[in-house]
Scaffold this motif. Structure first.
Motif, PDB file in Angstrom:
ATOM      1  N   SER A   1      37.258 -15.284   0.800  1.00  0.00           N
ATOM      2  CA  SER A   1      36.303 -16.272   0.956  1.00  0.00           C
ATOM      3  C   SER A   1      36.835 -17.615   0.639  1.00  0.00           C
ATOM      4  O   SER A   1      37.718 -17.544  -0.285  1.00  0.00           O
ATOM      5  CB  SER A   1      35.011 -15.945   0.155  1.00  0.00           C
ATOM      6  N   ARG A   2      36.092 -18.645   0.865  1.00  0.00           N
ATOM      7  CA  ARG A   2      36.656 -20.135   0.367  1.00  0.00           C
ATOM      8  C   ARG A   2      36.834 -20.187  -1.132  1.00  0.00           C
ATOM      9  O   ARG A   2      37.629 -20.714  -1.702  1.00  0.00           O
ATOM     10  CB  ARG A   2      35.469 -21.058   0.893  1.00  0.00           C
ATOM     11  N   PHE A   3      35.917 -19.523  -1.748  1.00  0.00           N
ATOM     12  CA  PHE A   3      35.910 -19.779  -3.090  1.00  0.00           C
ATOM     13  C   PHE A   3      37.092 -18.880  -3.897  1.00  0.00           C
ATOM     14  O   PHE A   3      37.156 -18.985  -5.079  1.00  0.00           O
ATOM     15  CB  PHE A   3      34.677 -19.430  -3.810  1.00  0.00           C
TER      16      PHE A   3
ATOM     17  N   THR B   1      40.147 -18.759  -2.269  1.00  0.00           N
ATOM     18  CA  THR B   1      41.381 -18.963  -1.172  1.00  0.00           C
ATOM     19  C   THR B   1      41.438 -20.850  -1.337  1.00  0.00           C
ATOM     20  O   THR B   1      42.414 -21.216  -2.232  1.00  0.00           O
ATOM     21  CB  THR B   1      41.216 -18.668   0.150  1.00  0.00           C
ATOM     22  N   GLY B   2      40.712 -21.360  -0.793  1.00  0.00           N
ATOM     23  CA  GLY B   2      40.608 -22.996  -0.876  1.00  0.00           C
ATOM     24  C   GLY B   2      40.360 -23.432  -2.057  1.00  0.00           C
ATOM     25  O   GLY B   2      40.770 -24.420  -2.438  1.00  0.00           O
ATOM     26  N   ARG B   3      39.436 -22.702  -2.992  1.00  0.00           N
ATOM     27  CA  ARG B   3      39.113 -23.212  -4.435  1.00  0.00           C
ATOM     28  C   ARG B   3      39.332 -22.148  -5.203  1.00  0.00           C
ATOM     29  O   ARG B   3      39.406 -21.086  -4.949  1.00  0.00           O
ATOM     30  CB  ARG B   3      37.749 -23.524  -4.356  1.00  0.00           C
TER      31      ARG B   3
ATOM     32  N   THR C   1      41.853 -21.588  -6.945  1.00  0.00           N
ATOM     33  CA  THR C   1      43.230 -20.942  -6.998  1.00  0.00           C
ATOM     34  C   THR C   1      44.103 -22.040  -7.684  1.00  0.00           C
ATOM     35  O   THR C   1      43.812 -23.197  -7.478  1.00  0.00           O
ATOM     36  CB  THR C   1      43.613 -20.580  -5.590  1.00  0.00           C
TER      37      THR C   1
END
Lengths: 179, 414
Positions: B265-267, B269-271, B273
């Motif tokens: 999910s976005r949280f 992968t994109g955030r 990390t």
């Protein structure tokens, strides 16, 4: 039963701070879960499972973006209160861009996040076609798909994100099978 | 009398041994003589009545969360626990930090359902009333946002309160149902190695947690500090994942799915990390590493008089229990072991204390925790050398407060 309880009490007395989670298992209870017929929210997986039917392209996405997204994300994704979307500065450089195109490892995640969270004032308001179109436009802003791209479930997961191999999983994630 | 306990450690730190040696001489009894019947005003007239829910004294209004939110979306932002104004280890529920991505949903518990599906023998759903009949466990546990202290990745030290820098960490007594009971009831399949947990908030934040952790010690929390969860803490139910990054403690929990892989999910992968200097990013960096911060004295506070001050602070580790906390008053040249309030619990705030004699000299105050796995806090410079300055998450470097000759406390990198 009595012996078992005594044994348990003895075991707990030996530790200074009882490991409370172990206690739950010992307490009798009635299972009360009722059959679930269908989950209300389908997970979208990185390989595309869960993606709905429909399609949308960069051209339609650009139009929608101007109406629904630009006030927070700026013209052509240059940024605002919602953060910029288009930057491609190197992740190993002095000002790395952790943008969708530059950082996110899976295109399916972009569709999933737009659908469940965008626009913030009305999540789940975009149709599948609109979500594909906005996904295509955001990926195009970052130079990941061409200006004439049209995405559907199949072509979306075929998009290889530039930072697909940019992540190092923790030991806990590796233990659970992530490579 | 004070000369009896002249500091023998670096820059005025007084270890407990010195109190034993010089303690008797310190007791100066100065009972205030009452002049006539100079009574406190509250003694001469009846006080106020009862309240259905008690509130702090109006004189404590400054003990409040600092807020930073998105101007176009007020429900997306954070509020920090005012660590500098609190004592002990338990954060009052109304001062627990908040990190919401889509605001606080107003949930009617009578309408709320928890679903569990995916790689299970029988997909199940529960009402809140049903979950209230399950066995409960209680634990005192910290929760820390992965983005806590992120201003310390900046090149210049931010000047604000300890809470507004490090207060995306709080500690509560959580009570709820061991998650394992629900996973066992649904019959988790052998290949189910991940649990996807999703909140019923705007944006439906969802996160993936290894099944091993879910079965080990995760809790479906329904109570916080003895009362049902506050709305901003996930009412009517949240996940509690002891010792792991705050974002995994999914609030307003409504859906659990077992799978053989994470959702990416976005949280995750994109955030949440942690970007490294190499350009690669650490992913699923769940475990909160050992960390400590001195809450008193701390920036914004002023030492008005020379003399002995009680240094106090908080230490914690997601890996286990705090083993020791050392304090330095000379920027890390010398260290003295602080006293710990007991009982020291795993994955829980631990309060440390040490006395310090301030003679009006400049000082650099630091604290350094070591947990029972042997892991300890790195100096900020070492952490930045390893991780760069663009990781954003998981800062656990040593924090330094400077005290100047006027008694003013500021934040420095030293």
């Amino acid at each position: 039963m009595c012996m078992r309880r005594l044994a348990l009490a003895g075991a707990l007395a030996l530790t200074t701070v009882a490991y409370a989670a172990d206690l739950g298992r010992e307490l009798p209870h009635t299972p009360l879960g009722k059959p679930l017929t269908a989950a209300n929210v389908p997970t979208i997986w990185p390989d595309g499972r869960g993606l709905p039917a429909g399609q949308g392209g960069v051209v339609a996405g650009e139009r929608l973006y101007a109406e629904r997204c630009q006030s927070c994300h700026g013209e052509r994704g240059t940024g605002g209160s919602g953060g910029h979307l288009a930057g491609r500065s190197a992740l190993a450089g002095p000002n790395p861009d952790r943008t969708v195109a530059n950082y996110w490892p899976y295109a399916a995640t972009v569709f999933d996040y737009i659908r469940r969270a965008m626009p913030p004032a009305a999540p789940w308001s975009l149709t599948a076609d609109e979500t594909y179109a906005l996904t295509a436009y955001v990926l195009h802003l970052g130079g990941v798909v061409p200006a004439d791209a049209v995405l559907d479930a199949r072509s979306l997961v075929a998009v290889r994100m530039p930072n697909r191999d940019g992540f190092v999983p923790s030991s806990e994630a590796r233990e659970a099978g992530v490579r | 009398m004070l000369s009896l306990m002249t500091a023998r450690d670096g820059n005025g730190l007084l270890s407990r041994r010195h109190f034993v040696a010089g303690g008797a001489g310190l007791l100066v009894a100065t009972p205030a003589a009452l002049a006539g019947l100079d009574l406190p005003p509250g003694m001469t007239r009846p006080g106020g009545g009862f309240g259905v829910y008690g509130q702090p004294s109006p004189h404590e209004k400054h003990t409040a969360r600092a807020i930073a939110a998105n101007r176009d979306l007020p429900g997306n932002g954070v509020s920090w626990t005012p660590l500098q104004d609190l004592e002990g280890i338990i954060t009052p529920s109304g001062l627990h930090f908040e990190r919401h991505h889509g605001g606080v949903p107003a949930i009617d518990p009578a309408q709320h359902r928890l679903g569990l599906h995916g790689r299970v023998g029988k997909p199940l759903t529960w009402t809140v009333a049903e979950l209230l009949r399950y066995p409960r466990v209680t634990r005192q546990l910290f929760i820390e946002c992965g983005g806590n202290s992120n201003s310390l990745w900046n090149a210049e030290p931010r000047q604000t309160s300890a809470g507004a820098m490090h207060g995306l960490a709080s500690c509560s007594e959580w009570t709820g149902v061991p998650l394992r009971l629900l996973l066992e009831e649904a019959g988790a399949e052998k290949g189910a190695t991940w649990l996807i947990a999703e909140g019923a908030d705007a944006g439906g934040l969802h996160l993936s947690i290894p099944m091993k952790k879910a079965m080990d010690d995760c809790m479906l929390a329904l109570w916080q500090n003895g009362e049902r969860l506050r709305p901003e803490q996930g009412y009517p139910m949240r996940l509690v994942v002891p010792g792991w990054e705050g974002v995994t403690h999914v609030k307003w929990l409504h859906r659990l799915e077992l799978a053989s892989e994470p959702a990416m999910s976005r949280f995750e992968t994109g955030r949440y990390t942690d970007l490294l200097p190499s350009g690669k990013a650490r992913q699923f960096s769940f475990v909160i590493e050992p960390k400590s911060v001195i809450t008193s004295p701390s920036p914004g506070q002023l030492l008005r008089d020379k003399g002995v001050y009680q240094i106090s602070g908080l230490a914690w580790s997601g890996r286990g229990a705090v083993k020791k906390v050392e304090v330095s008053a000379d920027g890390g040249k010398t260290w003295v072991q602080a006293a710990l309030d007991g009982p020291v619990q795993r994955q829980c705030f631990t309060r440390f204390r040490i006395a310090w004699q301030w003679r009006g000299q400049a000082a650099l105050l630091k604290s350094r925790v070591t947990d029972d796995t042997g892991a300890s806090q790195p100096e900020r410079s070492a952490l930045v050398a390893e991780r760069g300055r663009h990781g954003e998450f998981q800062f656990n470097g040593i924090v330094c407060w400077a005290v100047d000759e006027d008694g003013e406390v500021s934040h420095v990198y030293a």
